[in-house]
Design a protein around this motif. Sequence first.
Motif, PDB file in Angstrom:
ATOM      1  N   ALA A 114      33.120  57.014  26.110  1.00 47.55           N
ATOM      2  CA  ALA A 114      34.168  56.877  26.919  1.00 47.55           C
ATOM      3  C   ALA A 114      34.351  55.999  28.191  1.00 47.55           C
ATOM      4  O   ALA A 114      33.132  55.545  28.385  1.00 47.55           O
ATOM      5  CB  ALA A 114      34.802  58.324  27.581  1.00 47.55           C
ATOM      6  N   VAL A 115      35.135  55.436  28.706  1.00 46.69           N
ATOM      7  CA  VAL A 115      35.299  54.384  29.715  1.00 46.69           C
ATOM      8  C   VAL A 115      36.741  54.575  30.274  1.00 46.69           C
ATOM      9  O   VAL A 115      37.610  54.708  29.789  1.00 46.69           O
ATOM     10  CB  VAL A 115      35.009  52.982  29.230  1.00 46.69           C
ATOM     11  N   ARG A 116      36.771  54.049  31.739  1.00 45.04           N
ATOM     12  CA  ARG A 116      37.869  53.908  32.694  1.00 45.04           C
ATOM     13  C   ARG A 116      37.903  52.592  32.804  1.00 45.04           C
ATOM     14  O   ARG A 116      37.139  51.969  33.308  1.00 45.04           O
ATOM     15  CB  ARG A 116      37.948  54.869  33.572  1.00 45.04           C
ATOM     16  N   ALA A 117      39.187  51.966  32.573  1.00 48.33           N
ATOM     17  CA  ALA A 117      39.697  50.718  32.722  1.00 48.33           C
ATOM     18  C   ALA A 117      40.769  50.923  33.826  1.00 48.33           C
ATOM     19  O   ALA A 117      41.817  51.564  33.379  1.00 48.33           O
ATOM     20  CB  ALA A 117      39.892  49.925  31.466  1.00 48.33           C
ATOM     21  N   ALA A 118      40.679  49.919  34.922  1.00 49.79           N
ATOM     22  CA  ALA A 118      42.023  49.917  35.878  1.00 49.79           C
ATOM     23  C   ALA A 118      42.119  48.391  36.214  1.00 49.79           C
ATOM     24  O   ALA A 118      41.232  47.618  36.293  1.00 49.79           O
ATOM     25  CB  ALA A 118      41.625  50.853  36.962  1.00 49.79           C
ATOM     26  N   ILE A 119      43.599  48.199  36.418  1.00 47.73           N
ATOM     27  CA  ILE A 119      43.948  46.896  36.776  1.00 47.73           C
ATOM     28  C   ILE A 119      43.856  46.969  38.290  1.00 47.73           C
ATOM     29  O   ILE A 119      44.528  47.685  39.122  1.00 47.73           O
ATOM     30  CB  ILE A 119      45.295  46.359  36.206  1.00 47.73           C
ATOM     31  N   ALA A 120      43.234  45.733  39.064  1.00 45.86           N
ATOM     32  CA  ALA A 120      43.098  45.879  40.202  1.00 45.86           C
ATOM     33  C   ALA A 120      43.149  44.181  40.745  1.00 45.86           C
ATOM     34  O   ALA A 120      42.300  43.259  40.605  1.00 45.86           O
ATOM     35  CB  ALA A 120      41.717  45.916  40.702  1.00 45.86           C
ATOM     36  N   GLY A 121      44.497  44.018  40.811  1.00 49.38           N
ATOM     37  CA  GLY A 121      44.982  42.565  41.083  1.00 49.38           C
ATOM     38  C   GLY A 121      44.723  41.877  39.801  1.00 49.38           C
ATOM     39  O   GLY A 121      45.172  42.154  38.660  1.00 49.38           O
ATOM     40  N   GLU A 122      43.856  40.726  39.828  1.00 53.05           N
ATOM     41  CA  GLU A 122      43.734  40.102  38.707  1.00 53.05           C
ATOM     42  C   GLU A 122      42.233  40.421  38.057  1.00 53.05           C
ATOM     43  O   GLU A 122      41.417  39.800  37.142  1.00 53.05           O
ATOM     44  CB  GLU A 122      43.519  38.543  38.879  1.00 53.05           C
ATOM     45  N   LEU A 123      41.658  41.478  38.666  1.00 58.95           N
ATOM     46  CA  LEU A 123      40.218  41.781  38.076  1.00 58.95           C
ATOM     47  C   LEU A 123      40.269  43.121  37.267  1.00 58.95           C
ATOM     48  O   LEU A 123      41.391  44.176  37.399  1.00 58.95           O
ATOM     49  CB  LEU A 123      39.583  42.361  39.368  1.00 58.95           C
ATOM     50  N   LEU A 124      39.639  43.418  36.228  1.00 64.96           N
ATOM     51  CA  LEU A 124      39.687  44.623  35.476  1.00 64.96           C
ATOM     52  C   LEU A 124      38.481  45.402  36.363  1.00 64.96           C
ATOM     53  O   LEU A 124      37.347  44.942  36.141  1.00 64.96           O
ATOM     54  CB  LEU A 124      39.032  44.271  34.132  1.00 64.96           C
TER      55      LEU A 124
END
Length: 242
Positions: free
Chosen positions: A158-168
């Motif tokens: 499993a992994v959590r991926a979040a959008i932070a501006g132009e960053l993953l």
Amino acid sequence: MDPSEIIELHCAGAWRAVTEERLGDWRLRAASGFTGRANSALALGSPGMPVPRALDRVCDFAHVHGIPPVVQAVSGSETERAIEAAGWVPNTGHSAGHVVSVLVGPLGTGGDGVSFLPEPSPDWWELAAGTTEPTPAQRHVLTTGEVGYGMAKTTAGAVRAAIAGELLHISRLAVRPEHRRQGLARALMAAAGAWAAGRGATEGVLQVAVGNTPALSLYETLGFREHHRYRYWVPAWKDRTL
């Protein structure tokens, strides 16, 4: 603003505490003790007052919310030097490691066998957070924002991926022991990159304790490099919960 501070602000936006208050440019955060990042003051820029006074405000905030007073500061920064000069010390007792490497690297592509869920499933919670009944604080921190929940081979990773501006922003990467050394971590990272690229991200960022050698080695092979470090600081006096 310093590039390290910009990245830290993006990361903070992808990992939101339950309660946040502004103190000048600083951010006071509390989340019922769930993770150091969500329960520390992010000391970037100016607090709008002398640092010793700002640290007193950090202690007051922590007392109100029932957490120890902790400050997160970029290593080697002017702010960190001011915190040390005020008599605070590195939080060497922090179980996850008080010195953290912030890595940036390219987005992966592909990720066969990994699916991304719009909401965390019970299996995702069990693997990524160690529970199928998350607390309100866990649910808030891990689900706030534009977030995807990757699962490899249904329940193996499993992994959590979040959008932070132009960053993953990558976090909570976990693979069950019996499925390790099968390329699942790489597949999860690749799939997270593909997911994020479709949402405007151009680069990945993650935070790893400097003592986590296996994780650092993995991310190095994926093209990640250290951008900066941060440290957690606490008051030197014995009772740090007041």
